[in-house]
Design a protein around this motif. Sequence first.
Motif, short mmCIF file in Angstrom:
data_model
loop_
_atom_site.label_atom_id
_atom_site.label_comp_id
_atom_site.label_asym_id
_atom_site.label_seq_id
_atom_site.Cartn_x
_atom_site.Cartn_y
_atom_site.Cartn_z
N PHE A 51 -5.89 16.12 -3.53
CA PHE A 51 -5.42 16.62 -4.83
C PHE A 51 -6.58 17.21 -5.63
N TRP A 92 0.84 -1.20 0.00
CA TRP A 92 0.00 0.00 0.00
C TRP A 92 0.87 1.25 0.00
N ARG A 93 1.97 1.16 0.81
CA ARG A 93 2.85 2.32 0.91
C ARG A 93 3.51 2.60 -0.44
N ILE A 137 0.90 12.36 -9.01
CA ILE A 137 0.16 13.60 -8.75
C ILE A 137 1.07 14.81 -8.88
N VAL A 138 2.28 14.69 -8.33
CA VAL A 138 3.24 15.80 -8.44
C VAL A 138 3.53 16.09 -9.90
N LEU A 153 1.60 6.94 -6.46
CA LEU A 153 0.47 7.85 -6.68
C LEU A 153 0.91 9.29 -6.42
N LEU A 154 1.66 9.48 -5.33
CA LEU A 154 2.14 10.82 -5.00
C LEU A 154 3.02 11.37 -6.12
N VAL A 165 1.61 15.40 -12.48
CA VAL A 165 0.42 15.97 -13.12
C VAL A 165 0.33 17.47 -12.81
N CYS A 166 0.58 17.82 -11.53
CA CYS A 166 0.52 19.23 -11.13
C CYS A 166 1.51 20.06 -11.92
N LEU A 167 2.75 19.57 -11.97
CA LEU A 167 3.78 20.34 -12.66
C LEU A 167 3.46 20.45 -14.15
N TRP A 178 -0.13 25.45 -18.50
CA TRP A 178 -0.83 26.72 -18.29
C TRP A 178 0.08 27.88 -18.67
N ARG A 179 1.38 27.74 -18.37
CA ARG A 179 2.30 28.83 -18.70
C ARG A 179 2.52 28.90 -20.20
N ARG A 237 1.11 4.14 -2.77
CA ARG A 237 0.89 5.53 -2.35
C ARG A 237 1.99 6.43 -2.87
N LEU A 262 -0.32 21.34 -5.93
CA LEU A 262 0.97 20.70 -5.63
C LEU A 262 1.40 21.02 -4.19
N VAL A 312 -5.87 25.90 -21.31
CA VAL A 312 -6.13 25.58 -19.90
C VAL A 312 -7.23 26.49 -19.35
N LEU A 348 -5.15 10.93 -0.41
CA LEU A 348 -4.31 11.76 -1.26
C LEU A 348 -5.07 12.28 -2.47
N LEU A 387 0.53 20.39 -15.53
CA LEU A 387 -0.58 21.35 -15.70
C LEU A 387 -0.06 22.77 -15.62
N PHE A 388 0.84 23.00 -14.65
CA PHE A 388 1.38 24.34 -14.49
C PHE A 388 2.15 24.78 -15.73
N VAL A 413 -2.66 27.52 -12.24
CA VAL A 413 -3.16 26.15 -12.26
C VAL A 413 -2.06 25.17 -11.87
N GLY A 414 -2.38 24.26 -10.97
CA GLY A 414 -1.46 23.15 -10.68
C GLY A 414 -0.62 23.35 -9.44
#
Lengths: 296, 176
Positions: B60, A13-14, A24-25, A20-21, A27-29, A35-36, A17, B79, A42, B56, A31-32, B74-75
């Motif tokens: 998110f 599970w760890r 997610i990181v 997954l983390l 995906v965030c970057l 967007w830029r 996780r 994060l 976006v 999580l 997206l950012f 965005v994002g």
Amino acid sequence: MAYVSGQKQTSLWRTTRQILLGVIVLVCLTLFVLWRIDSPRVERLRMTLADAALPSMEWTTRPAARFTNMLQDFQSYVRVYEQNEELRRELQTMSGWREAALQLEQRNARLRALNNVQLSPRATFITGEIMADSAGPFSRSGLLNVGAGNGVTDGSAALDGLGLVGRISGVGEETSRVIFLTDINSRVPVVIQGSGQRAILTGDNTDAPLIDFVEDTARVRPGDRVVTSGDGGVLPADVLAGQVIVAANGQLRLRLAADYDRLRFVRILNHRPQPTIHRPGGLIADEPFFFAEEPE
Amino acid sequence: MIRWAVRIAMLILAGFGCILLSAIPLQPGAPQWPMPDLLFALCCYWVLRRPGSAPLIVVFALGLAADMLLMRPVGIGALTLVLATEVLRGQSRHLREVPFVVEWAMVAALISMGVAMQAVLIWISLGSPPTVGQLGRYAAGTMLSYPLVALICGGLLGLRHRGNGKLTYSTYLGEG
């Protein structure tokens, strides 16, 4: 036995996780960065989401905003007498101005008739209410309850009764986003009347945006009116933005004409830019015609 | 299991409530004080109390929704939220014994680091970040809102630390 399998399960599970983390990181970057690089796409996604969420916003934000407005109104009741006096005095001076304006308008009309001036078709406007605002330090913008369905187009000018408020940036079906002149990303080409110099109005998240790229700052006086120049063809020309003020450090800034303190309703100008001529007329037929098969 | 699902639903609702609260146009044109990041405070509080029922992916999703709806970059808001809650999740076992002030200080440190990180990311990507004063006021507002969020969550939603010494195997699993 059960404990051991539980231990295994937890470690598995760890690991998931952690994966997954990481995802997610990433995906965030992504997206950012997206967007830029490709902001419009976006922003379109953002407006789609806003479209979906606005009905629920309307239910909550409208009563809350009304409540605070009532509070503010109540505060103003306390000094209603002084206000009345003040208004009466203002009305007196205003009626003088009104007379002058009427006379000028008539004279203008007469002169225009003499000159046979062709005026550009009057811009129509749509009025929207600010339903939500960006509540952080990163931008100054608002979400309006009118959108493409009401005829709002991207890039239109947004005004209140007095002056330019901002520009539409992002249109959904029933919502649109207005980015204020004070926003850190707002750049508007303007003309400083009086000296007739062109400048760029640069927002920096303060209440008075900066007037940048002025050729000769010595010729600009505090109090000069600043209007949009219409350069770039996004905003219409000659919309009042405000008056020049000089900051303590000598920077030229703008006192906004629009009443930003009590902004609620915004007019969106449906301005259609004048058709520009950038190719010769269609008198000469296109080249392929001669080589193609003759039309039947 | 049902309680767990209800808790997650509560988190989603509360998170969405925070977003709506932030979006209320009190003074859309000339805000005197930037609205604090209520969602950040809520998620931090939640993760410290019930790490198991603040998955999580939900954190998110809430962060991304806030970024989108509140017209933030965005994002990167999502994060920082995810990273901060992950740090707190790792420390949640130690932080349950300390007094609230220490927990608050920890969250405050994460808030300032998060805001700084967002500004740096904007700066790296050649954007124009807000001034230090504006960012500072934003961070300070968020820090001050944390006890308030804690009071509301602890009082109204009944979200407090599970009693000390009652760490059973099932709660241990639940806390992941």
